[in-house]
Motif scaffolding. Structure first.
Motif, PDB file in Angstrom:
ATOM      1  N   ASN A   1       0.834  -1.196   0.000  1.00 36.06           N
ATOM      2  CA  ASN A   1       0.000   0.000   0.000  1.00 36.06           C
ATOM      3  C   ASN A   1       0.871   1.249   0.000  1.00 36.06           C
ATOM      4  OD1 ASN A   1       0.895   0.452   2.600  1.00 36.06           O
ATOM      5  ND2 ASN A   1      -0.966  -0.236   3.571  1.00 36.06           N
ATOM      6  N   VAL A   2       0.238   2.414   0.029  1.00 32.03           N
ATOM      7  CA  VAL A   2       0.992   3.664  -0.052  1.00 32.03           C
ATOM      8  C   VAL A   2       1.846   3.920   1.183  1.00 32.03           C
ATOM      9  CG1 VAL A   2      -0.562   4.776  -1.697  1.00 32.03           C
ATOM     10  CG2 VAL A   2      -1.007   4.980   0.753  1.00 32.03           C
ATOM     11  N   GLN A   3       1.624   3.177   2.252  1.00 30.24           N
ATOM     12  CA  GLN A   3       2.434   3.348   3.451  1.00 30.24           C
ATOM     13  C   GLN A   3       3.825   2.745   3.281  1.00 30.24           C
ATOM     14  OE1 GLN A   3       0.183   1.562   6.563  1.00 30.24           O
ATOM     15  NE2 GLN A   3      -1.460   3.036   6.435  1.00 30.24           N
TER      16      GLN A   3
ATOM     17  N   LYS B   1       3.925  -9.298   3.028  1.00 28.49           N
ATOM     18  CA  LYS B   1       2.994  -8.992   1.942  1.00 28.49           C
ATOM     19  C   LYS B   1       3.687  -8.494   0.672  1.00 28.49           C
ATOM     20  CE  LYS B   1      -0.981  -8.325   4.773  1.00 28.49           C
ATOM     21  NZ  LYS B   1      -1.829  -9.442   4.500  1.00 28.49           N
ATOM     22  N   VAL B   2       4.997  -8.675   0.610  1.00 29.02           N
ATOM     23  CA  VAL B   2       5.754  -8.226  -0.556  1.00 29.02           C
ATOM     24  C   VAL B   2       5.942  -9.412  -1.498  1.00 29.02           C
ATOM     25  CG1 VAL B   2       7.939  -7.230  -1.348  1.00 29.02           C
ATOM     26  CG2 VAL B   2       6.934  -6.465   0.814  1.00 29.02           C
ATOM     27  N   ASP B   3       5.643  -9.203  -2.756  1.00 29.89           N
ATOM     28  CA  ASP B   3       5.830 -10.234  -3.773  1.00 29.89           C
ATOM     29  C   ASP B   3       7.329 -10.477  -3.973  1.00 29.89           C
ATOM     30  OD1 ASP B   3       4.392 -11.694  -6.151  1.00 29.89           O
ATOM     31  OD2 ASP B   3       6.149 -10.693  -7.013  1.00 29.89           O
TER      32      ASP B   3
ATOM     33  N   GLU C   1       8.061 -13.707   3.387  1.00 26.08           N
ATOM     34  CA  GLU C   1       7.492 -14.745   4.246  1.00 26.08           C
ATOM     35  C   GLU C   1       6.845 -14.194   5.516  1.00 26.08           C
ATOM     36  OE1 GLU C   1      10.424 -17.815   4.951  1.00 26.08           O
ATOM     37  OE2 GLU C   1      11.187 -17.572   2.916  1.00 26.08           O
ATOM     38  N   GLY C   2       7.275 -13.013   5.940  1.00 26.47           N
ATOM     39  CA  GLY C   2       6.670 -12.395   7.118  1.00 26.47           C
ATOM     40  C   GLY C   2       7.328 -12.733   8.442  1.00 26.47           C
ATOM     41  N   LEU C   3       8.543 -13.286   8.408  1.00 28.15           N
ATOM     42  CA  LEU C   3       9.264 -13.519   9.650  1.00 28.15           C
ATOM     43  C   LEU C   3       9.629 -12.171  10.271  1.00 28.15           C
ATOM     44  CD1 LEU C   3       9.575 -16.402   8.466  1.00 28.15           C
ATOM     45  CD2 LEU C   3      11.920 -16.376   9.284  1.00 28.15           C
TER      46      LEU C   3
END
Length: 84
Positions: free
Chosen positions: A4-6, A12-14, A42-44
């Protein structure tokens, strides 16, 4: 996945997006790149990525900041490349 713009949201990154940012930032260390992928894709947590890849905490934090800066710069430049 989307950002998102933030800015970049960990988990959440491809992967392809991160790969481009890593290339723009000229990060070449395979272990740092793997730790960045664990964090952004992966979100670690950074701590989990540090423990998994045995990288230096300050170095990973610095590279996370560099990736965020490159992302911000790309976002600002993107408006010049969109078609209307």
């Amino acid at each position: 996945m989307e950002n998102n713009v933030q800015g970049l949201i960990p988990g959440k990154v491809d992967k392809e997006h991160l790969d481009l940012l890593v290339r723009f930032a000229r990060i070449r260390s395979e272990t740092i790149v793997a730790a960045l992928q664990s964090y952004f894709v992966e979100g670690l947590t950074q701590r989990e990525a540090i423990d998994r890849y045995q990288v230096n905490q300050s170095q990973l934090s610095q590279k996370v900041a560099e990736i965020r800066e490159v992302s911000d710069q790309v976002r600002l430049a993107a408006k010049y490349y969109t078609s209307e």
